[in-house]
Scaffold this active site. Sequence first.
Site, PDB file in Angstrom:
ATOM      1  N   LYS A 138      -2.038   5.499 -13.312  1.00 35.56           N
ATOM      2  CA  LYS A 138      -3.374   6.020 -13.586  1.00 35.56           C
ATOM      3  C   LYS A 138      -3.894   6.732 -12.341  1.00 35.56           C
ATOM      4  O   LYS A 138      -3.939   6.164 -11.262  1.00 35.56           O
ATOM      5  CB  LYS A 138      -4.342   4.893 -13.948  1.00 35.56           C
ATOM      6  CG  LYS A 138      -3.985   4.171 -15.242  1.00 35.56           C
ATOM      7  CD  LYS A 138      -4.994   3.099 -15.560  1.00 35.56           C
ATOM      8  CE  LYS A 138      -4.896   1.945 -14.580  1.00 35.56           C
ATOM      9  NZ  LYS A 138      -5.858   0.870 -14.902  1.00 35.56           N
TER      10      LYS A 138
ATOM     11  N   ASP B 163       2.873   1.586 -11.565  1.00 38.15           N
ATOM     12  CA  ASP B 163       1.840   2.618 -11.530  1.00 38.15           C
ATOM     13  C   ASP B 163       2.143   3.646 -10.437  1.00 38.15           C
ATOM     14  O   ASP B 163       3.136   3.534  -9.719  1.00 38.15           O
ATOM     15  CB  ASP B 163       0.448   2.003 -11.365  1.00 38.15           C
ATOM     16  CG  ASP B 163       0.318   1.177 -10.093  1.00 38.15           C
ATOM     17  OD1 ASP B 163       0.737   1.670  -9.032  1.00 38.15           O
ATOM     18  OD2 ASP B 163      -0.208   0.050 -10.160  1.00 38.15           O
TER      19      ASP B 163
ATOM     20  N   PRO C 285       0.775  -1.240   0.000  1.00 32.37           N
ATOM     21  CA  PRO C 285       0.000   0.000   0.000  1.00 32.37           C
ATOM     22  C   PRO C 285       0.807   1.291   0.000  1.00 32.37           C
ATOM     23  O   PRO C 285       0.222   2.366  -0.105  1.00 32.37           O
ATOM     24  CB  PRO C 285      -0.814  -0.108   1.288  1.00 32.37           C
ATOM     25  CG  PRO C 285       0.044  -0.923   2.192  1.00 32.37           C
ATOM     26  CD  PRO C 285       0.748  -1.913   1.314  1.00 32.37           C
TER      27      PRO C 285
ATOM     28  N   THR D 136      -2.520  -5.892   0.872  1.00 29.44           N
ATOM     29  CA  THR D 136      -3.569  -5.041   0.322  1.00 29.44           C
ATOM     30  C   THR D 136      -3.783  -3.815   1.208  1.00 29.44           C
ATOM     31  O   THR D 136      -3.464  -3.819   2.406  1.00 29.44           O
ATOM     32  CB  THR D 136      -4.874  -5.826   0.167  1.00 29.44           C
ATOM     33  OG1 THR D 136      -5.817  -5.021  -0.548  1.00 29.44           O
ATOM     34  CG2 THR D 136      -5.455  -6.227   1.511  1.00 29.44           C
TER      35      THR D 136
ATOM     36  N   MET E 223     -11.080   3.337  -3.043  1.00 27.91           N
ATOM     37  CA  MET E 223     -11.354   4.364  -4.065  1.00 27.91           C
ATOM     38  C   MET E 223     -12.682   5.069  -3.800  1.00 27.91           C
ATOM     39  O   MET E 223     -13.473   5.297  -4.708  1.00 27.91           O
ATOM     40  CB  MET E 223     -11.362   3.719  -5.459  1.00 27.91           C
ATOM     41  CG  MET E 223     -10.050   3.051  -5.832  1.00 27.91           C
ATOM     42  SD  MET E 223     -10.160   1.998  -7.309  1.00 27.91           S
ATOM     43  CE  MET E 223     -11.142   0.623  -6.692  1.00 27.91           C
TER      44      MET E 223
ATOM     45  N   ILE F 218      -6.934  -7.747  -5.655  1.00 28.78           N
ATOM     46  CA  ILE F 218      -7.957  -7.082  -4.845  1.00 28.78           C
ATOM     47  C   ILE F 218      -8.109  -5.663  -5.368  1.00 28.78           C
ATOM     48  O   ILE F 218      -7.311  -4.768  -5.048  1.00 28.78           O
ATOM     49  CB  ILE F 218      -7.592  -7.086  -3.343  1.00 28.78           C
ATOM     50  CG1 ILE F 218      -7.467  -8.532  -2.831  1.00 28.78           C
ATOM     51  CG2 ILE F 218      -8.637  -6.322  -2.542  1.00 28.78           C
ATOM     52  CD1 ILE F 218      -7.139  -8.639  -1.360  1.00 28.78           C
TER      53      ILE F 218
ATOM     54  N   GLY G   2      -0.655  -2.244  -3.709  1.00 27.19           N
ATOM     55  CA  GLY G   2      -1.523  -3.151  -2.968  1.00 27.19           C
ATOM     56  C   GLY G   2      -1.367  -4.581  -3.430  1.00 27.19           C
ATOM     57  O   GLY G   2      -0.254  -5.083  -3.618  1.00 27.19           O
TER      58      GLY G   2
END
Length: 470
Positions: free
Chosen positions: A273, A251, A228, A334, A386, A309, A305
Amino acid sequence: MDFLPLGLKLTGQTVVIVGGGDTALRKAGLLHRSGAVIRLIAPQWRTDLCALVEQGGGDCRQRVYQEGDLDQARLVVACTDDDALNQRIAGQCHARGLPVNVVGRPELSSFVFPALVDRNPLFVAITSSGASPVLVRRLRDQLEAWLPARWGRLATFLGRLRESVAARLPGRRQREAFWEAQLDGPLMEQVLSGHESEAEHALERALAGIDGNPAAARGEVYLVGAGPGDPDLLTFRGHHLLTKADVVLYDRLVAPEIVALARADAEKVYVGKARDQHALPQGEINDLLVHYASQGKRVCRLKGGDPFIFGRGGEELENVVAAGIDFQVVPGVTAAAGCAAYAGIPLTHRDHAQSVRFVTGHRRDGSVDLDWPNLMAEQETLVFYMGLVGLKEICAQLMAHGRAPDTPIALVSRGTTDAQEVITGQLDSLPAALEGRTVHAPTLIIVGSVVSLHPRYRWFGEAGRSTPDA
């Protein structure tokens, strides 16, 4: 160097240990594993020490030491509490030309015991020539954590095939080059992941290429969860595969310190992203994995993460599977587990929650259309990924479908990093408290009674700060 590291075969050889305490037990355990026959001399000893000696066919002499105890010995270990006795034993051994270790006294010893990282039949020995045992233990612990447990299986596998490869490749340099290539290829990873039959097939393909029937270059894809945010939460297997990769796709949720662990010559491709701001569309990322692997390259796809998941890992593997490319998936810590732990919020607790549910707070079309009636269990913790943009809607829908307005809720911003911020409140008040306030993504939302345990369970080294009762 003061001591030359050597491997000594002691199977069936007599080794004398003078002393019966904890140190003697540690040395006896190591010597027992090597197959030595131990002769123990001490006026008294630990019961488990004598049992270990007798288990290996040795004998226990419960009396004071006599020089005759050295007869027919291959090695001697002196570890009594009597320094004068230890010195006398050392002098007698030196006079006989008999290797001796006086524990804690390297100046009296002709050999020392290294700290061992045991991946039988593979061993790593570490010694400071007696200068700093604590430093040696620290380094051993780090190597223990870094060296995969299955490297012993890898050594056994390679040893089993040495003769057959030598028959095909009689030249030493040719064999060395061949094995180097295999250890840089899929064979090594297949054995380490428990797929030895596939490794044997890979070896046959490689030998076939040498025999004049070269197989097409085969790449691999490693889908690795980077955790994370805190670089220390990267798994050891993830680190291992990252350092092997020829190409790294990463990312924005992957810490720069993790990307920096890749080989200096590896190609690093940013495919990050942010919400509604894609460096690359998801389809192009999927295609890139196949593109690089089809060139025979090892491709590490680093994902924040855990890949499976809410990480779209399944989508990214679709093209890889369709192309018949070998792949591995390495789970990561995660966000729910990592951020909750660093925030001091246990996701389950006997007095608060008997289950936990992970929910996406952001559908593909940007909506927050969820199965709200099934999210009402009071004894269940809800974790929304999110969900920052939809926070107001999430709170409203939970209350509209039966959750109490005073249900505790926490928003964890940039969790597990030095910039972590934990904002707590209630369903009916948190959205309004955040209006006009800058909250940095990524964020995680935790709903349930367990949030009331914050900050009591916050550990002393927690990153960032907390804002209670927003």
